[in-house]
Every structure is written in structure tokens, then in C-alpha cells.
Design an enzyme around this catalytic site. Structure first.
Site, PDB file in Angstrom:
ATOM      1  CG  ASP A 180      35.703  43.903  39.255  1.00  0.00           C
ATOM      2  OD1 ASP A 180      36.132  42.837  38.766  1.00  0.00           O
ATOM      3  OD2 ASP A 180      34.888  43.944  40.186  1.00  0.00           O
ATOM      4  CG  HIS A 210      36.902  40.575  40.951  1.00  0.00           C
ATOM      5  ND1 HIS A 210      36.107  40.262  39.867  1.00  0.00           N
ATOM      6  CD2 HIS A 210      36.328  39.967  42.027  1.00  0.00           C
ATOM      7  CE1 HIS A 210      35.082  39.503  40.272  1.00  0.00           C
ATOM      8  NE2 HIS A 210      35.202  39.298  41.577  1.00  0.00           N
ATOM      9  CD  GLU A 214      32.693  36.722  42.774  1.00  0.00           C
ATOM     10  OE1 GLU A 214      31.575  36.195  42.665  1.00  0.00           O
ATOM     11  OE2 GLU A 214      33.040  37.712  42.093  1.00  0.00           O
TER      12      GLU A 214
HETATM   13  C1  TNX Z   1      29.465  38.919  42.862  1.00  0.00           C
HETATM   14  S1  TNX Z   1      29.531  40.614  45.377  1.00  0.00           S
HETATM   15  C2  TNX Z   1      30.517  39.808  42.882  1.00  0.00           C
HETATM   16  C3  TNX Z   1      30.634  40.815  41.822  1.00  0.00           C
HETATM   17  C4  TNX Z   1      29.565  40.659  40.775  1.00  0.00           C
HETATM   18  C5  TNX Z   1      28.250  40.346  41.435  1.00  0.00           C
HETATM   19  C6  TNX Z   1      27.091  40.262  40.491  1.00  0.00           C
HETATM   20  C7  TNX Z   1      30.962  40.372  45.122  1.00  0.00           C
HETATM   21  C8  TNX Z   1      31.782  40.667  46.264  1.00  0.00           C
HETATM   22  N1  TNX Z   1      31.393  39.909  43.931  1.00  0.00           N
HETATM   23  O1  TNX Z   1      31.916  40.794  41.265  1.00  0.00           O
HETATM   24  O2  TNX Z   1      29.498  41.820  40.029  1.00  0.00           O
HETATM   25  O3  TNX Z   1      28.347  39.121  42.135  1.00  0.00           O
HETATM   26  O4  TNX Z   1      25.862  40.191  41.174  1.00  0.00           O
END
Ligand code: TNX
Length: 554
Positions: free
Chosen positions: A192, A263, A349
Site C-alpha cells: 500500500d 495505493h 480507490e
Molecule cells: C478503504 S477497503 C480502503 C482502505 C482503507 C479503508 C479504511 C478498500 C478497498 N480501501 O485503503 O484502509 O477504507 O477503512
């Protein structure tokens, strides 16, 4: 008439108190109480019918020795009086991970058609032991018969080791906790923005630079500055293999996650050419940056592993072929380390800002006849799916991989609620439900938590209430729901005590969602078993969250 009712009530009460003697979590399919009890001998013998049952027998042997100071002997051969007998009967009709268990005055016999089934029988035997440790052993184990099998195939728990790193030793302990809850998938979130945690021989920079950061924000985002503490850690390939083998002996498949295309800050810190803009600085807000990073940036250094949390614009460039060559190399090294058929490539994301202003990405969009950056993300994931399939693996990703079109055989982890999972299942894709409304164990379980969390509120009862197969999935598509998983993101979870505080007892509720047949789930019955489960947690020296049963649902 009144007398008959009275008698009936008495009988009910008697069976309730008897049933109370056994408090197994997750609740088995059926328990029939019998007359008598089995007293564990001072030196019990565990008989196995074949060598395939060694891991199960060893697990029990270890457990008895660690928590009851009882030294059991394992022996291969025929059942004897007074023993704990583990019997593999490949012709038995029990389902894949199912088992039957018989306790009499004269011993315990577990039967299953698979070695995995025997492992779960052992987990139930463990929960038949009086939960008070050595002193309680004299209570004996009530005679009974259990028939049991899981509701779902994919029973997962995730751990993020990027935001905070956890040692091999602790990861093994974590895996033991999963086994004790009959969970069979460990989703290991290895990369990440804040740290790349897996050694790659071809790209040593990933762990040399990418596994470390110069500091971490203090407190909850936007925080109160940087702690200026260098932080890092990674697993060597030998350690990865060790963890995988450890999990395998507990019938747990390790599903690794290598995040892309978002990420990606840690990989970019190591190899800036992976970014669309290698000459642009990593953006770490002024009030969160470590002094060392600030000084290095002033001296001309550009890319850094992230020191704060959130979603970042600097992602893998989807225009340059060198990015794909790199990721192909990474997967080529990752694949042989994990026997799992499924490799998780993230996909969540990924901001599209850089791709919008990147000439190479725009050229790729044109050249491939893509509509926009969402289709470019879909192109990215489809390309990775081909790579994985060439290695005999399947691709799994977070539900954003639906955007711009799903890769042909991709499996979807639905985290932004259930919508993505419902769509994917209705389109004929395999799905694992991990909705952040219920299964984000980084969210609070008390309305008033005494330490920082990421936010959200998922009390125990809410976790317990979840049904992984939503009614909105067409009846003939419901088998595409493989199961569910809870996630532990560790932005604000920096040590094992906090991991456990966030996990327990919610993992107990999760285990009934995953294992117990939905029609048999019962919140009140679960609540009644909780004190015993907490006794077990105390025995295991788990730092669990207390008094959580009466937290409001909202
Ligand atoms: C969303 S769940 C994210 C993570 C974060 C998390 C915190 C997901 C696929 N991505 O990168 O750590 O929320 O709750």
C-alpha cells in the site's frame, strides 16, 4: 392439561441447561446431548487413522499442552478405549468441510470425509473442553453427538500489514485465532502507500526504500504533525513461505494482495518511473510531513513512501509498457510463493487525475479505443488477469474493478456495501462480501472508544446480523456468493493489543455468519454463549473488547 404444559416446560428447561453445557462458536448444525461424560485422562492418546490427520492431531496436542498443561500422545492406528480418535473416512457422506463428533464415557470420535473436516472437528473438541483452563478440566466433557458443516466456502479475515507492520510471529498467532474460529482464508494486504512488505528478488528497491517511511502522522487525520519516527519492516520470501505453510497446516489459504493501479506510493518511492510523473514530488501535506522528508525534498529528492493516510493521486502509470513489465515480473515472483488459486490485485480507490494529464495514458486510451480513464482502469485489470491466468491463477479485486467493465473471470470483493457484489453475482462472477457497513473491524464497536479509530460504527450485533446472500441476487445466481470476510485496516492500529481489541469478540460473530446456517443463527443464543467465549479469550491471553453486547445497533 396444565400438568402437561408444566412437564413440557420442565423438559425444555432441562434441555436448555444441558445445551448450555456446550457452547460452541460458531454454532454447529446439530448437537444432541447424551447421558454421561468423558473425563480427559492425565495422558490422553490421540489416535489418527491416517497421516493426513497429523496437522489436526498436532493442533489439538499443542492446544492441550499450552492451555491445560496436558501432554497428549499422537499415534497412528486403530481406535482404543478412552482415546480421542480422529477418523478419516473418504466414503463418509459428510460434506467437504463437515464432520461428525461423538463423545461418550469411553472417548471421543471425530469422523469426516476430508482432513479439513477433521480439523474443524478438532476445533469443536477444543470448545468442548471446559473453558476455565487446567482447574476446570475435572468438569469433564458431556456426552453428545454433533453433526456439522459450514454454510459458506470462503470464510475470510484480512489484515493490513502496510499501514502498520506485524511480525511473522504475530501473523502466525493471528492465523491461529482464525483457525480457532473455523475461518479458512487469510487475506494478507501486503502492499500500500505506506509500505511495501514483500521481498522481490528482481526489485530489491521495493523493500529497501518502499518498506520504510520517515514518519507517521500523530493522531487521526489530519493529525497533529509527524512523529518523525522512522518506521518499516517486510517479510523475506523465506518468511512468506513459512507463514503460508503455517496457515496450510491449519487449513487456511493465504490470499496475497498486491495493490494496483492505486495505493502505489511505496512502489513509486522505490522506482519513480512507475509514476506518470517521475519528476513530481510526492504530496505529503505540510502539517503531516516528517522533518527528514521535508529536508530531503528541499535537497531535490522527489518520491517518498506515504506518511499519512487516505487516497493519493500518484498511481501506477497505465500508459507506459514499463509499468506492465514491472507488474508482470512482480506477479511472476509472487505467484509461486502462494498455493492460493486466487491472487488479489486491489483495484480500489485509484484517482484518475494523473492519467487525465499523462500523455502516455491518453495515447493508450486512443490506441485501445477506450472511452475514458475508467475504461483504462478496466484495461489495466484485464491485462493483469491475462498475466495471472497464464500462471494458472484467478484474479480477485475490490468492487471498483466493475467500473469500465469487469475482466472476464474476475472475482469481486464487495466493500462499498453490497451493490458491487450483487451486480457481479448477477453477471455470473464469483463474489466475496466484505461490506464496510458491517465487516470493517477498523470501525468502532463501542460508541465511546477510548482510542483513535478510522470512524464508522459496527457493533457486535450488527456484525452478527449480516447475511452474505442478499435477496437482490437472482435465485439461480446465489451460488456465486462464495462467502464473506471481515477486514482489518491498520491506519490507527499499531500493535497486537489493538488488533485484538478491534477483532474480538467481533470475530466470533463473524464466524457464525460464515459457518452457521442462516436459519440457525440466533442473536440471543449467541449472546448467551459470549461469556464462555470471553473465558476462552482470557485463556488465550487475548486483549478483547469488553461489555460490547448491548451496544446500540446505530
Ligand atoms: C478503504 S477497503 C480502503 C482502505 C482503507 C479503508 C479504511 C478498500 C478497498 N480501501 O485503503 O484502509 O477504507 O477503512
Amino acid at each position: 392439561m396444565i400438568r402437561v404444559v408444566k412437564l413440557f416446560c420442565l423438559l425444555l428447561m432441562a434441555s436448555a441447561t444441558m445445551a448450555q453445557q456446550v457452547q460452541i462458536i460458531p454454532e454447529p448444525t446439530s448437537i444432541v446431548m447424551k447421558e454421561g461424560k468423558y473425563m480427559l485422562p492425565a495422558k490422553p492418546v490421540i489416535i489418527i487413522s491416517s497421516n493426513e490427520l497429523k496437522p489436526s492431531a498436532s493442533f489439538l496436542q499443542n492446544y492441550l499442552s499450552t492451555y491445560y498443561a496436558v501432554k497428549a500422545k499422537i499415534s497412528l492406528g486403530k481406535p482404543v478405549q478412552g482415546a480421542i480418535v480422529l477418523l478419516l473416512d473418504k466414503t463418509a457422506s459428510s460434506p467437504a468441510e463437515g464432520y461428525t463428533l461423538q463423545v461418550t464415557n469411553g472417548g471421543i470420535t471425530a469422523t469426516a470425509s476430508t482432513d479439513a473436516g477433521i480439523f474443524y472437528a478438532v476445533q469443536s473438541i477444543i470448545q468442548l473442553l471446559p473453558a476455565g483452563g487446567v482447574a476446570s478440566l475435572s468438569n469433564g466433557i458431556p456426552a453428545l453427538q454433533i453433526v456439522d458443516a459450514p454454510a459458506y466456502k470462503y470464510r475470510g479475515m484480512h489484515l493490513d500489514v502496510s499501514r502498520h507492520f506485524f511480525s511473522v510471529e504475530y501473523v502466525k498467532q493471528f492465523i491461529d485465532y482464525l483457525a480457532l474460529h473455523k475461518i479458512n482464508r487469510f487475506h494478507w494486504h501486503l502492499t500500500d502507500d505506506q509500505g511495501w512488505r514483500i521481498e522481490l528478488k528482481k526489485y530489491p528497491g521495493l523493500t529497501k526504500a518502499g518498506a520504510h517511511r520517515n514518519g507517521t502522522i500523530v493522531g487521526r487525520y489530519p493529525g497533529k504533525g509527524s512523529d518523525n519516527q522512522p518506521y518499516g519492516g517486510y517479510y523475506t520470501q523465506a518468511q512468506i513461505k513459512e507463514v503460508v505453510a503455517y496457515a496450510q497446516a491449519r487449513y487456511i489459504t493465504v490470499v496475497p494482495e498486491i495493490e494496483m493501479p492505486g495505493h502505489a506510493s511505496a512502489a513509486i518511492a522505490a522506482y519513480p518511473w512507475l509514476s506518470c510523473f517521475p519528476k513530481e514530488k510526492t504530496v505529503i501535506p505540510e502539517n503531516m510531513i516528517a522533518t527528514k522528508t521535508k529536508e530531503a525534498q528541499a535537497a531535490g529528492a522527489l518520491k517518498f513512501t506515504q506518511e499519512t493516510f487516505g487516497v493519493f493521486d500518484d498511481v501506477f502509470c497505465a500508459g507506459k509498457d514499463s509499468t506492465f513489465r514491472f507488474l508482470e515480473d512482480v506477479l511472476k515472483e509472487v505467484v509461486p510463493l502462494f498455493p492460493s488459486k486466487v491472487i488479489h490485485v486491489g483495484g480500489d480507490e485509484c484517482p484518475k487525475g494523473n492519467w487525465k494529464r499523462c500523455p502516455a495514458c491518453q495515447a493508450r486510451i486512443k490506441q485501445m479505443g477506450l472511452k475514458d480513464e475508467h475504461e483504462l482502469q478496466s484495461y489495466f485489470i484485464k491485462r493483469m488477469e491475462k498475466v495471472l491466468e497464464a500462471h494458472g491463477k484467478s484474479l480477485m479485486g475490490w468492487d471498483e474493478i466493475l467500473e469500465g467493465g469487469l475482466a472476464p473471470n474476475a472475482m469481486v470483493m464487495s466493500w462499498r456495501g453490497e451493490k458491487g457484489g450483487i451486480t457481479a453475482a448477477n453477471e455470473g462472477h464469483y463474489v466475496v462480501m466484505t461490506p464496510n457497513s458491517h465487516f470493517y473491524f477498523d470501525h468502532k464497536q463501542r460508541q465511546k472508544e477510548d482510542s483513535v479509530t478510522i470512524g464508522g460504527y459496527s457493533p457486535l450485533e450488527k456484525v452478527y446480523s449480516y447475511n452474505p446472500t442478499p435477496a437482490a441476487i437472482d435465485v439461480d445466481k446465489r451460488h456465486f456468493i462464495l462467502g464473506a470476510q471481515a477486514n482489518l485496516w491498520t491506519e490507527y492500529i499499531g500493535n497486537p493489543a489493538k488488533v485484538e481489541y478491534m477483532l474480538f469478540p467481533r470475530m466470533a460473530a463473524l464466524s457464525e455468519v460464515l459457518w452457521t446456517k442462516p436459519e440457525q443463527k440466533n442473536w440471543d443464543a449467541f449472546k448467551a454463549k459470549l461469556p464462555t467465549q470471553e473465558q476462552r479469550y482470557t485463556l488465550w491471553k487475548i486483549h478483547f473488547s469488553k461489555d460490547v453486547v448491548n451496544e446500540p445497533l446505530k
